[in-house]
Design a protein around this motif. Structure first.
Motif, PDB file in Angstrom:
ATOM      1  N   GLN A  49      19.243  45.857  59.562  1.00 56.63           N
ATOM      2  CA  GLN A  49      20.033  44.712  60.017  1.00 56.63           C
ATOM      3  C   GLN A  49      21.209  44.512  59.060  1.00 56.63           C
ATOM      4  N   ARG A  50      22.436  44.697  59.555  1.00 52.39           N
ATOM      5  CA  ARG A  50      23.600  44.548  58.691  1.00 52.39           C
ATOM      6  C   ARG A  50      24.860  44.420  59.521  1.00 52.39           C
TER       7      ARG A  50
ATOM      8  N   SER B  17      22.410  39.954  51.315  1.00 50.18           N
ATOM      9  CA  SER B  17      23.558  39.037  51.344  1.00 50.18           C
ATOM     10  C   SER B  17      23.771  38.580  52.789  1.00 50.18           C
ATOM     11  N   ARG B  18      22.709  38.035  53.364  1.00 46.98           N
ATOM     12  CA  ARG B  18      22.712  37.734  54.793  1.00 46.98           C
ATOM     13  C   ARG B  18      23.292  36.365  55.122  1.00 46.98           C
TER      14      ARG B  18
ATOM     15  N   SER C 229      17.430  34.360  58.702  1.00 47.08           N
ATOM     16  CA  SER C 229      18.546  34.564  59.624  1.00 47.08           C
ATOM     17  C   SER C 229      19.778  35.049  58.880  1.00 47.08           C
ATOM     18  N   PHE C 230      20.686  35.682  59.642  1.00 46.65           N
ATOM     19  CA  PHE C 230      22.018  36.017  59.136  1.00 46.65           C
ATOM     20  C   PHE C 230      22.951  34.872  59.522  1.00 46.65           C
TER      21      PHE C 230
ATOM     22  N   ASN D 176      19.423  35.789  48.442  1.00 47.67           N
ATOM     23  CA  ASN D 176      20.029  36.593  49.501  1.00 47.67           C
ATOM     24  C   ASN D 176      21.187  35.878  50.199  1.00 47.67           C
ATOM     25  N   ALA D 177      21.788  34.926  49.514  1.00 49.75           N
ATOM     26  CA  ALA D 177      22.996  34.257  50.013  1.00 49.75           C
ATOM     27  C   ALA D 177      24.142  34.570  49.069  1.00 49.75           C
TER      28      ALA D 177
END
Length: 707
Positions: free
Chosen positions: A301-302, A335-336, A449-450, A469-470
């Motif tokens: 997922q990216r 880094s979502r 979530s992204f 992850n932010a």
């Protein structure tokens, strides 16, 4: 898409993209399908759509002679073909004919191109190349789409009679015109055409003098239009013949309809294939207008966008001849959550909308304006909260609407959700709304979530810095002029430049200082720190870009120097060879000149010149021998080089040793080597031999088995 709603389409202005695509379609069905375009639920189906669009775009970019996708739909004709004893009109057969020709052209184009364009070729599997339909129609219709005279013997006879009767009518009429012209009772126009018949234009005062049928008069009543009596029976006969012609054409078309109806399934597939190609062709034309590409498909997922453009902004700026600055960003599971901050009018919302619109277009099977090295994955939901969506009808304020929208997000969000939240947390008391926004942010983060979020709230920026992850991001500004650069920079939050922007817009400094005094010192200091960091980062990036540019220019200069040096050295070598060759010829020329000077002419010259001629012959023989020796040396050198490339055959003396069978474990040695090894593996032409700890593959014909 499971949770794809019309609000997302509206927020991201995807409806405008659909309208653009619809206008690029030829058929009504394709236009309707384009206006209903939404992200696909099946990832495999989406890939197929993207590959089809990519292949047709590549066909157009290569400039290949691709059939022009223009046709009339065949629903009405298909319906009639399924009804017994039905008759298709002439225009219908023209549409079927053109569709068959176009499909044949498509099949011909993709013939032997299946490997280059597998997905487009696959679309043609439901149709096949045939001339049966076009040949049958060609027997009846000419190139103008009219029924041929020889479509049937009866039609040919009828049309011959029609031509004969018309010829008689015209002869009689012309005769009457000449006769009445002499009498001076015709108008200047002399004739007219009423009820599909030629009539005489008689001055009304003389109308009773002319035998015939009155078919009308002019508006003023000054002229009376009379059909000559002699032509009345002929015109009646002509009408009956025309009626016979109409009936015969109807019979012919009925027979042709029955013949074509045998291909009704193929014609149905014509309709499907052509609408499909029309649909894909619109995507390809749209992609070319945006210089769009197909990004790579990420396994995880990216979102990895390189030189990405907002399509609508790109088109608008292109029309105004303005430059559009592309954006690059990367989001993955580490880094979502991207929180973008900075002053208003800096491009935060455009960046957010760019990510969202490109994702929706990508999952709808459209190529997008990014660098082809970009990579994207598929999301289950794309959900947006952008702009002022207050509703007077439903008595909803902006904040109430946003709370209802957030409630929906909290219910459905998961690790395959992409959230796009503009001005996150606004619409209420800054402190209370900011606290609630922080809770929402953390909850959505915990759902894995992204998201791309724009905000002015410091607590959201701080939370993004704390969460693993932010990541924070900001839109860059020129720190001297405070003008936006419309470039995203990740890694740190952006300052709102509230007081700086106010100052540059002419707000008195005493008012600005008064405003600062009313704030918490820590908040002012924090904003100053962020502002200073952003300025330093901007300066660092500028220096870094200058360094990269200088390094690139240095590499180019070095490469250019190396190329020039190589060309110069090659030129020197060529000149040296030419000089050597010219010096050789010059020496030969001088020698020959000395022979010429010594050569005598006259009566006794023959005897005098004999020693000279012998010397000349000897000299020529020596020089010729030198040339032959050089040529032979070059030949032997080439043979030696060729021999070095081939393996020598085993010596006959060792034939007895070679007669021993070669098996795994055999002790062998290479014919030119004394070291003995053992066979590990035997192939068709090579054998794997172990020499101590070293393993070597040796051609079988170079091995000698040791007893």
């Amino acid at each position: 898409m499971q949770f794809f709603d019309e609000q997302t389409i509206k927020d991201l202005e995807f409806n405008l993209i659909r309208e653009q695509l619809s206008e690029l379609c030829t058929s009504k069905t394709a236009r309707k399908r384009m206006l209903e375009l939404v992200p696909l639920q099946s990832e495999n189906r989406c890939r197929q759509e993207l590959y089809c669009a990519e292949e047709l775009t590549q066909v157009k970019r290569k400039g290949e002679t691709f059939p022009h996708i223009e046709f009339d739909e065949l629903q009405a004709e298909i319906k009639l073909l399924k009804i017994k004893n039905s008759v298709i009109q002439q225009e219908g057969f023209v549409r079927i004919y053109r569709a068959s020709m176009l499909v044949n052209d498509l099949i011909y184009f993709f013939n032997k191109r299946e490997e280059d364009y597998p997905y487009l070729s696959h679309l043609l599997q439901i149709v096949h190349f045939t001339r049966d339909i076009t040949n049958a129609i060609d027997k009846v219709f000419d190139k103008r789409g009219k029924v041929k005279d020889d479509a049937s013997p009866e039609l040919a006879r009828i049309r011959q009679e029609i031509a004969s009767v018309r010829n008689k009518i015209n002869k009689n009429f012309d005769k009457e015109v000449r006769r009445l012209s002499k009498m001076g009772i015709l108008s200047d126009t002399k004739e007219g055409f009423l009820s599909e018949r030629r009539v005489l234009a008689i001055i009304s005062s003389y109308k009773r003098e002319i035998p015939g049928i009155v078919l009308g008069s002019s508006k003023t009543g000054g002229l009376t239009y009379i059909e000559p009596h002699i032509n009345v029976p002929l015109n009646n006969e002509l009408e009956m013949l025309i009626d016979d012609e109409r009936k015969e054409i109807f019979r012919i078309l009925k027979v042709l309809t029955a013949e074509i109806s045998e291909h009704v399934e193929l014609i149905e597939n014509y309709q499907k294939v052509l609408v499909r190609f029309d649909f894909i062709n619109a995507k390809a034309r749209h992609a070319l207008s945006l210089d769009a590409n197909l990004p790579g498909f990420a396994d995880d997922q990216r979102i990895e966008l390189i030189d990405a453009y907002h399509p609508l902004l790109f088109q608008s700026n292109q029309a105004a001849r303005m430059k559009t600055i592309p954006q690059s960003l990367e989001m993955d599971r580490f880094s979502r959550m991207l929180v973008i901050s900075g002053p208003n009018a800096g491009g935060k919302s455009i960046t957010l909308k760019t990510v969202g619109l490109l994702q929706v277009m990508f999952q709808s099977g459209l190529l997008i304006p990014v660098h082809p090295n970009s990579r994207m994955s598929f999301f289950q939901e794309v959900l947006t909260d952008i702009g002022d969506n207050q509703s007077i009808v439903n008595q909803l304020s902006t904040y109430s609407y946003r709370l209802k929208r957030m409630k929906h997000f909290l219910e459905v969000a998961n690790k395959r959700t992409l959230l796009l939240l503009d001005e996150f947390g606004t619409g209420s008391d800054p402190e209370l709304g900011g606290a609630l926004a922080e809770v929402f942010f953390e909850t959505l983060y915990n759902k894995k979530s992204f998201g791309v979020i724009t905000t002015h709230y410091n607590n959201i920026k701080l939370k993004a810095a704390q969460l693993r992850n932010a990541v924070n991001g900001c839109m860059l500004f020129d720190t001297r002029t405070l003008e936006p650069l419309f470039q995203l920079s990740t890694g740190q939050p952006g300052s709102s430049f509230t007081f700086e922007v106010a100052q540059i817009n002419g707000i008195p400094s005493e008012l600005i200082e008064d405003a600062k005094s009313r704030l918490d010192d820590k908040k002012v200091q924090m904003d100053k720190m962020i502002s200073a960091l952003q300025k330093e980062k901007g300066q660092y990036e500028r220096l870094n870009n200058e360094s990269i540019k200088a390094e690139k220019e240095a590499r180019q200069a070095k490469q250019k120097f190396e190329e020039s040096k190589e060309k110069y050295q090659e030129k020197l070598r060529s000149q040296a060879e030419l000089i050597e060759k010219n010096n050789k010829y010059l020496g030969l020329g001088k020698k020959m000149r000395s022979f010429i000077d010594r050569f005598k002419v006259g009566k006794n010259a023959k005897n005098i010149n004999k020693p000279l001629l012998d010397e000349v012959v000897h000299y020529l023989a020596v020089e010729k021998t030198k040339i032959l020796e050089i040529q032979e040396a070059e030949r032997l050198k080439k043979e030696a080089e060729l021999a070095a490339k081939t393996f020598r055959k085993p010596r006959k003396a060792k034939a007895k040793e070679q007669e021993i069978p070669l098996v795994i474990g055999s002790r062998v040695k290479i014919e030119t080597n004394k070291e003995v090894g053992s066979v590990i593996e035997i192939g068709e032409s090579e054998v794997l031999v172990a020499f101590g700890v070293m393993r070597v593959k040796v051609p079988r014909n170079r091995l000698v088995v040791v007893r």
